[in-house]
Design an enzyme around this catalytic site. Structure first.
Site, mmCIF file in Angstrom:
data_model
loop_
_atom_site.group_PDB
_atom_site.id
_atom_site.type_symbol
_atom_site.label_atom_id
_atom_site.label_comp_id
_atom_site.label_asym_id
_atom_site.label_seq_id
_atom_site.Cartn_x
_atom_site.Cartn_y
_atom_site.Cartn_z
ATOM 1 N N SER A 149 -2.779 8.911 -5.294
ATOM 2 C CA SER A 149 -2.301 7.610 -5.751
ATOM 3 C C SER A 149 -3.459 6.627 -5.910
ATOM 4 O O SER A 149 -4.144 6.283 -4.946
ATOM 5 C CB SER A 149 -1.287 7.047 -4.746
ATOM 6 O OG SER A 149 -0.960 5.726 -5.108
ATOM 7 N N HIS A 173 -1.249 9.604 -9.670
ATOM 8 C CA HIS A 173 -0.077 8.759 -9.430
ATOM 9 C C HIS A 173 -0.482 7.295 -9.621
ATOM 10 O O HIS A 173 -1.495 6.835 -9.101
ATOM 11 C CB HIS A 173 0.431 9.007 -8.005
ATOM 12 C CG HIS A 173 1.711 8.326 -7.670
ATOM 13 N ND1 HIS A 173 2.942 8.820 -8.068
ATOM 14 C CD2 HIS A 173 1.965 7.197 -6.974
ATOM 15 C CE1 HIS A 173 3.899 8.016 -7.615
ATOM 16 N NE2 HIS A 173 3.326 7.018 -6.953
ATOM 17 N N ASP A 232 0.901 3.416 -9.442
ATOM 18 C CA ASP A 232 1.953 2.550 -8.887
ATOM 19 C C ASP A 232 1.987 1.180 -9.546
ATOM 20 O O ASP A 232 1.047 0.400 -9.409
ATOM 21 C CB ASP A 232 1.696 2.333 -7.391
ATOM 22 C CG ASP A 232 1.980 3.579 -6.579
ATOM 23 O OD1 ASP A 232 3.083 4.142 -6.719
ATOM 24 O OD2 ASP A 232 1.099 3.978 -5.796
ATOM 25 N N MET A 285 3.776 -2.447 -9.576
ATOM 26 C CA MET A 285 4.606 -3.320 -8.729
ATOM 27 C C MET A 285 4.678 -4.713 -9.347
ATOM 28 O O MET A 285 3.658 -5.220 -9.828
ATOM 29 C CB MET A 285 3.990 -3.435 -7.333
ATOM 30 C CG MET A 285 3.782 -2.100 -6.658
ATOM 31 S SD MET A 285 2.987 -2.339 -5.060
ATOM 32 C CE MET A 285 2.769 -0.630 -4.560
ATOM 33 N N HIS A 323 4.821 5.310 -11.541
ATOM 34 C CA HIS A 323 5.910 4.959 -10.621
ATOM 35 C C HIS A 323 6.196 3.474 -10.773
ATOM 36 O O HIS A 323 5.407 2.638 -10.344
ATOM 37 C CB HIS A 323 5.439 5.316 -9.192
ATOM 38 C CG HIS A 323 6.403 4.958 -8.119
ATOM 39 N ND1 HIS A 323 6.060 4.966 -6.783
ATOM 40 C CD2 HIS A 323 7.725 4.599 -8.152
ATOM 41 C CE1 HIS A 323 7.104 4.613 -6.051
ATOM 42 N NE2 HIS A 323 8.130 4.374 -6.861
ATOM 43 N N MET A 343 7.824 0.335 -9.772
ATOM 44 C CA MET A 343 8.530 -0.408 -8.722
ATOM 45 C C MET A 343 8.757 -1.807 -9.267
ATOM 46 O O MET A 343 8.167 -2.792 -8.816
ATOM 47 C CB MET A 343 7.680 -0.428 -7.442
ATOM 48 C CG MET A 343 7.688 0.917 -6.737
ATOM 49 S SD MET A 343 6.326 1.100 -5.572
ATOM 50 C CE MET A 343 5.061 1.646 -6.701
ATOM 51 N N MET A 364 11.099 8.254 -1.543
ATOM 52 C CA MET A 364 10.134 7.365 -0.889
ATOM 53 C C MET A 364 10.176 7.631 0.613
ATOM 54 O O MET A 364 11.238 7.561 1.237
ATOM 55 C CB MET A 364 10.487 5.900 -1.157
ATOM 56 C CG MET A 364 10.310 5.453 -2.592
ATOM 57 S SD MET A 364 8.686 5.780 -3.294
ATOM 58 C CE MET A 364 7.613 4.889 -2.170
ATOM 59 N N ASP A 400 6.611 10.419 -1.681
ATOM 60 C CA ASP A 400 5.644 9.342 -1.858
ATOM 61 C C ASP A 400 5.642 8.398 -0.660
ATOM 62 O O ASP A 400 6.645 7.736 -0.388
ATOM 63 C CB ASP A 400 5.991 8.578 -3.151
ATOM 64 C CG ASP A 400 4.959 7.533 -3.504
ATOM 65 O OD1 ASP A 400 3.901 7.483 -2.855
ATOM 66 O OD2 ASP A 400 5.234 6.765 -4.450
ATOM 67 N N GLY A 401 4.498 8.343 0.023
ATOM 68 C CA GLY A 401 4.320 7.388 1.116
ATOM 69 C C GLY A 401 3.961 8.053 2.429
ATOM 70 O O GLY A 401 4.753 8.839 2.958
ATOM 71 N N GLY A 458 -2.074 8.711 -1.200
ATOM 72 C CA GLY A 458 -2.991 7.619 -1.486
ATOM 73 C C GLY A 458 -4.108 7.565 -0.466
ATOM 74 O O GLY A 458 -5.200 8.098 -0.680
HETATM 75 C C1 DX5 Z 1 3.989 2.808 -2.116
HETATM 76 C C2 DX5 Z 1 3.469 3.583 -3.308
HETATM 77 C C3 DX5 Z 1 2.735 4.813 -2.941
HETATM 78 C C4 DX5 Z 1 1.448 4.551 -2.212
HETATM 79 C C5 DX5 Z 1 1.201 5.711 -1.310
HETATM 80 O O1 DX5 Z 1 4.808 1.793 -2.541
HETATM 81 O O2 DX5 Z 1 4.534 3.961 -4.151
HETATM 82 O O3 DX5 Z 1 2.476 5.635 -4.076
HETATM 83 O O4 DX5 Z 1 0.344 4.389 -3.069
HETATM 84 O O5 DX5 Z 1 0.126 5.422 -0.506
HETATM 85 P P1 DX5 Z 1 -0.092 6.163 0.877
HETATM 86 O O6 DX5 Z 1 -0.258 7.630 0.573
HETATM 87 O O7 DX5 Z 1 -1.331 5.521 1.417
HETATM 88 O O8 DX5 Z 1 1.112 5.906 1.727
HETATM 89 ZN ZN ZN Z 2 4.145 5.526 -5.712
#
Ligand code: DX5
Ligand code: ZN
Length: 220
Positions: A8, A33, A35, A37, A66, A68, A137, A175-176, A197
């Protein structure tokens, strides 16, 4: 099918984006990946179209976007044009999920649906055959580096059972908080795409971490 690793970008050092892309290109990572937001669906704002275009210009791996964000249906085509290969929207942000999935597929991208930790997999029963990917998630979305919610493991198993019963062709993505410490349990439960990530980008040796995550279960 061997599982896929999707580092990520959120956890990477943005002052060295070019170097990070070189690392991803050289690595055994399958996807990148990405993200997005919006500060409304989640309490954080990350990055959008210009960075996606820059990533697309340098990254040789498919980009797993992804979203969000609220009202993702307004931006699907623009994300596809900017370089998205997989587009995942949140169940919680889509009152007309079936239509939004069709809209994503129409662009030629793979269509994914993400579920927040509190959302049961049963909400997907009537739409599972339409999607290419379900992202569970394992943290509350919005930030990298959070603690893995362990209840995700039995949730993967329940989703896996649903997919088998429906004879659907769907990848389960997690994810997470995913890393070497929980990857094996997730894969055993039926996960096929692991997003990582912090586990990758904050590691002393990201290439080796990706290699080790990719190798889990391969020798059995
Ligand atoms: C969280 C994201 C994840 C995040 C994961 O909202 O959707 O993709 O980057 O990061 P890690 O692996 O550090 O939890
Ligand atoms: Zn994500």
């Amino acid at each position: 099918m061997p599982h896929l690793i999707a580092p990520s970008l959120l956890a990477s050092d943005f002052t060295k984006l070019g170097e990070q892309m070189d690392m991803i290109n050289q690595s055994e990572a399958d996807w990148l990946h990405f993200d997005v937001m919006d500060g409304r669906f989640v309490p954080n704002i990350s990055f959008g179209f210009p960075i996606l275009k820059a990533a697309k210009a340098t990254c040789k791996k498919p980009i797993d976007v992804h979203l969000m964000i609220e009202e993702p249906e307004k931006y699907i085509e623009t994300f596809r044009d900017a370089g998205a290969d997989v587009i995942t929207v949140h169940y919680e942000a889509c009152p007309h999920l079936h239509r939004t999935i069709a809209q994503i597929k129409e662009t030629g991208a793979k269509a994914g649906v993400a579920l927040n930790p509190h959302t049961p997999v049963s909400v997907l029963e009537n739409v599972i055959e339409e999607v290419d990917l379900v992202c569970l998630m394992s943290v509350n979305p919005g930030f990298g580096g959070q603690k893995f919610i362990y209840n995700t493991v039995p949730k993967v198993q329940r989703l896996s059972d649903m997919i088998i019963v429906k004879n659907a062709n769907v990848l389960i993505e997690i994810d997470g908080g995913v890393g070497l410490q929980n990857a094996e349990a997730l894969l055993k439960a039926g996960a096929r795409v692991l997003v990582a990530g912090s586990a990758v980008f904050k590691a002393d040796d990201p290439l080796d971490t990706i290699r080790r995550m990719k190798a889990i279960g391969q020798l059995q």
